[in-house]
Design a protein around this motif. Sequence first.
Motif, PDB file in Angstrom:
ATOM      1  N   THR A   1       0.832  -1.205   0.000  1.00  0.00           N
ATOM      2  CA  THR A   1       0.000   0.000   0.000  1.00  0.00           C
ATOM      3  C   THR A   1       0.864   1.251   0.000  1.00  0.00           C
ATOM      4  O   THR A   1       0.578   2.218  -0.714  1.00  0.00           O
ATOM      5  N   TYR A   2       1.931   1.231   0.803  1.00  0.00           N
ATOM      6  CA  TYR A   2       2.848   2.378   0.841  1.00  0.00           C
ATOM      7  C   TYR A   2       3.465   2.622  -0.527  1.00  0.00           C
ATOM      8  O   TYR A   2       3.590   3.774  -0.966  1.00  0.00           O
ATOM      9  N   LEU A   3       3.838   1.558  -1.229  1.00  0.00           N
ATOM     10  CA  LEU A   3       4.421   1.703  -2.553  1.00  0.00           C
ATOM     11  C   LEU A   3       3.418   2.278  -3.554  1.00  0.00           C
ATOM     12  O   LEU A   3       3.772   3.128  -4.376  1.00  0.00           O
ATOM     13  N   LEU A   4       2.172   1.830  -3.493  1.00  0.00           N
ATOM     14  CA  LEU A   4       1.146   2.343  -4.411  1.00  0.00           C
ATOM     15  C   LEU A   4       0.852   3.818  -4.144  1.00  0.00           C
ATOM     16  O   LEU A   4       0.800   4.634  -5.070  1.00  0.00           O
ATOM     17  N   ILE A   5       0.667   4.155  -2.874  1.00  0.00           N
ATOM     18  CA  ILE A   5       0.405   5.550  -2.514  1.00  0.00           C
ATOM     19  C   ILE A   5       1.646   6.392  -2.786  1.00  0.00           C
ATOM     20  O   ILE A   5       1.555   7.501  -3.318  1.00  0.00           O
ATOM     21  N   GLY A   6       2.798   5.864  -2.438  1.00  0.00           N
ATOM     22  CA  GLY A   6       4.044   6.575  -2.684  1.00  0.00           C
ATOM     23  C   GLY A   6       4.284   6.824  -4.165  1.00  0.00           C
ATOM     24  O   GLY A   6       4.801   7.874  -4.553  1.00  0.00           O
ATOM     25  N   GLY A   7       3.916   5.862  -4.989  1.00  0.00           N
ATOM     26  CA  GLY A   7       4.046   6.052  -6.432  1.00  0.00           C
ATOM     27  C   GLY A   7       3.189   7.204  -6.928  1.00  0.00           C
ATOM     28  O   GLY A   7       3.622   8.010  -7.758  1.00  0.00           O
ATOM     29  N   THR A   8       1.986   7.287  -6.391  1.00  0.00           N
ATOM     30  CA  THR A   8       1.093   8.393  -6.739  1.00  0.00           C
ATOM     31  C   THR A   8       1.692   9.726  -6.290  1.00  0.00           C
ATOM     32  O   THR A   8       1.706  10.703  -7.042  1.00  0.00           O
ATOM     33  N   GLN A   9       2.187   9.742  -5.062  1.00  0.00           N
ATOM     34  CA  GLN A   9       2.825  10.957  -4.541  1.00  0.00           C
ATOM     35  C   GLN A   9       4.045  11.332  -5.379  1.00  0.00           C
ATOM     36  O   GLN A   9       4.276  12.509  -5.661  1.00  0.00           O
ATOM     37  N   PHE A  10       4.824  10.331  -5.721  1.00  0.00           N
ATOM     38  CA  PHE A  10       6.046  10.528  -6.501  1.00  0.00           C
ATOM     39  C   PHE A  10       5.734  11.204  -7.830  1.00  0.00           C
ATOM     40  O   PHE A  10       6.377  12.188  -8.207  1.00  0.00           O
ATOM     41  N   VAL A  11       4.737  10.699  -8.539  1.00  0.00           N
ATOM     42  CA  VAL A  11       4.372  11.258  -9.847  1.00  0.00           C
ATOM     43  C   VAL A  11       3.862  12.690  -9.670  1.00  0.00           C
ATOM     44  O   VAL A  11       4.252  13.593 -10.425  1.00  0.00           O
ATOM     45  N   LEU A  12       3.009  12.908  -8.676  1.00  0.00           N
ATOM     46  CA  LEU A  12       2.484  14.253  -8.430  1.00  0.00           C
ATOM     47  C   LEU A  12       3.611  15.229  -8.088  1.00  0.00           C
ATOM     48  O   LEU A  12       3.687  16.325  -8.648  1.00  0.00           O
ATOM     49  N   ASP A  13       4.493  14.846  -7.174  1.00  0.00           N
ATOM     50  CA  ASP A  13       5.617  15.693  -6.762  1.00  0.00           C
ATOM     51  C   ASP A  13       6.515  16.009  -7.948  1.00  0.00           C
ATOM     52  O   ASP A  13       6.827  17.171  -8.221  1.00  0.00           O
ATOM     53  N   TRP A  14       6.934  14.982  -8.668  1.00  0.00           N
ATOM     54  CA  TRP A  14       7.857  15.175  -9.791  1.00  0.00           C
ATOM     55  C   TRP A  14       7.218  16.009 -10.896  1.00  0.00           C
ATOM     56  O   TRP A  14       7.857  16.903 -11.451  1.00  0.00           O
ATOM     57  N   ALA A  15       5.966  15.741 -11.219  1.00  0.00           N
ATOM     58  CA  ALA A  15       5.294  16.480 -12.290  1.00  0.00           C
ATOM     59  C   ALA A  15       5.137  17.951 -11.918  1.00  0.00           C
ATOM     60  O   ALA A  15       5.407  18.838 -12.746  1.00  0.00           O
ATOM     61  N   LEU A  16       4.723  18.224 -10.688  1.00  0.00           N
ATOM     62  CA  LEU A  16       4.556  19.606 -10.268  1.00  0.00           C
ATOM     63  C   LEU A  16       5.906  20.323 -10.209  1.00  0.00           C
ATOM     64  O   LEU A  16       6.040  21.454 -10.680  1.00  0.00           O
ATOM     65  N   PHE A  17       6.921  19.666  -9.643  1.00  0.00           N
ATOM     66  CA  PHE A  17       8.273  20.242  -9.617  1.00  0.00           C
ATOM     67  C   PHE A  17       8.751  20.557 -11.028  1.00  0.00           C
ATOM     68  O   PHE A  17       9.230  21.660 -11.305  1.00  0.00           O
ATOM     69  N   SER A  18       8.639  19.589 -11.915  1.00  0.00           N
ATOM     70  CA  SER A  18       9.132  19.761 -13.284  1.00  0.00           C
ATOM     71  C   SER A  18       8.399  20.893 -13.999  1.00  0.00           C
ATOM     72  O   SER A  18       9.028  21.718 -14.681  1.00  0.00           O
ATOM     73  N   LEU A  19       7.083  20.941 -13.849  1.00  0.00           N
ATOM     74  CA  LEU A  19       6.299  21.993 -14.494  1.00  0.00           C
ATOM     75  C   LEU A  19       6.696  23.370 -13.963  1.00  0.00           C
ATOM     76  O   LEU A  19       6.961  24.294 -14.742  1.00  0.00           O
ATOM     77  N   LEU A  20       6.744  23.505 -12.652  1.00  0.00           N
ATOM     78  CA  LEU A  20       7.079  24.805 -12.065  1.00  0.00           C
ATOM     79  C   LEU A  20       8.500  25.240 -12.420  1.00  0.00           C
ATOM     80  O   LEU A  20       8.738  26.405 -12.749  1.00  0.00           O
ATOM     81  N   HIS A  21       9.444  24.313 -12.378  1.00  0.00           N
ATOM     82  CA  HIS A  21      10.836  24.640 -12.719  1.00  0.00           C
ATOM     83  C   HIS A  21      10.960  24.975 -14.198  1.00  0.00           C
ATOM     84  O   HIS A  21      11.651  25.918 -14.584  1.00  0.00           O
ATOM     85  N   TRP A  22      10.278  24.227 -15.030  1.00  0.00           N
ATOM     86  CA  TRP A  22      10.288  24.477 -16.468  1.00  0.00           C
ATOM     87  C   TRP A  22       9.696  25.855 -16.788  1.00  0.00           C
ATOM     88  O   TRP A  22      10.145  26.544 -17.699  1.00  0.00           O
ATOM     89  N   LEU A  23       8.684  26.260 -15.993  1.00  0.00           N
ATOM     90  CA  LEU A  23       8.065  27.576 -16.198  1.00  0.00           C
ATOM     91  C   LEU A  23       8.919  28.720 -15.650  1.00  0.00           C
ATOM     92  O   LEU A  23       8.551  29.881 -15.785  1.00  0.00           O
ATOM     93  N   GLY A  24      10.040  28.383 -15.004  1.00  0.00           N
ATOM     94  CA  GLY A  24      10.953  29.420 -14.563  1.00  0.00           C
ATOM     95  C   GLY A  24      11.113  29.575 -13.062  1.00  0.00           C
ATOM     96  O   GLY A  24      11.891  30.404 -12.600  1.00  0.00           O
ATOM     97  N   MET A  25      10.370  28.806 -12.279  1.00  0.00           N
ATOM     98  CA  MET A  25      10.521  28.902 -10.830  1.00  0.00           C
ATOM     99  C   MET A  25      11.846  28.266 -10.418  1.00  0.00           C
ATOM    100  O   MET A  25      12.204  27.206 -10.931  1.00  0.00           O
ATOM    101  N   PRO A  26      12.581  28.873  -9.496  1.00  0.00           N
ATOM    102  CA  PRO A  26      13.822  28.256  -9.018  1.00  0.00           C
ATOM    103  C   PRO A  26      13.566  26.872  -8.411  1.00  0.00           C
ATOM    104  O   PRO A  26      12.462  26.576  -7.943  1.00  0.00           O
ATOM    105  N   ALA A  27      14.591  26.033  -8.413  1.00  0.00           N
ATOM    106  CA  ALA A  27      14.444  24.631  -8.003  1.00  0.00           C
ATOM    107  C   ALA A  27      13.959  24.481  -6.564  1.00  0.00           C
ATOM    108  O   ALA A  27      13.109  23.626  -6.288  1.00  0.00           O
ATOM    109  N   SER A  28      14.484  25.270  -5.642  1.00  0.00           N
ATOM    110  CA  SER A  28      14.111  25.092  -4.232  1.00  0.00           C
ATOM    111  C   SER A  28      12.627  25.337  -3.965  1.00  0.00           C
ATOM    112  O   SER A  28      11.964  24.497  -3.369  1.00  0.00           O
ATOM    113  N   PRO A  29      12.039  26.472  -4.391  1.00  0.00           N
ATOM    114  CA  PRO A  29      10.601  26.642  -4.159  1.00  0.00           C
ATOM    115  C   PRO A  29       9.741  25.655  -4.951  1.00  0.00           C
ATOM    116  O   PRO A  29       8.696  25.214  -4.470  1.00  0.00           O
TER     117      PRO A  29
END
Length: 136
Positions: A18-46
Amino acid sequence: MDALQKRWQRVPFREVLTYLLIGGTQFVLDWALFSLLHWLGMPASPANLLGRATAALLGFYLNGRFTFAEPGGQKLGGARFGRFVLAWILMTVLSTVLVQAVVWLWPGPMVYLAKPAIEILLAFLNFFVLKWFVYR
């Protein structure tokens, strides 16, 4: 070593799956949001902070409701949320330092590959933090 082996034996397979399934969902959400925001010009830390915060809130609810819940009940509430926030802050500081180090050492697209690797390593550690500190 014996104490660690005994603790590991008390980890049910259902919790890990269950942790792996939920974690996978979190992982995709985190990475996608990070990548989108960074790609749009937001610095990596925020961008990292916003991606992790969004995924963390989803994970707190889902892990408390399904992964670490006791039969007939869920493990949510104020005290657990306080411990969760403390653990999340520590993991986020570590994640952000590592992501920023990649940006400084290898400017460019390397951060998009390093971010998932960093989060996978932290997820392993986080399972035990959640199980034995947050949702205990």
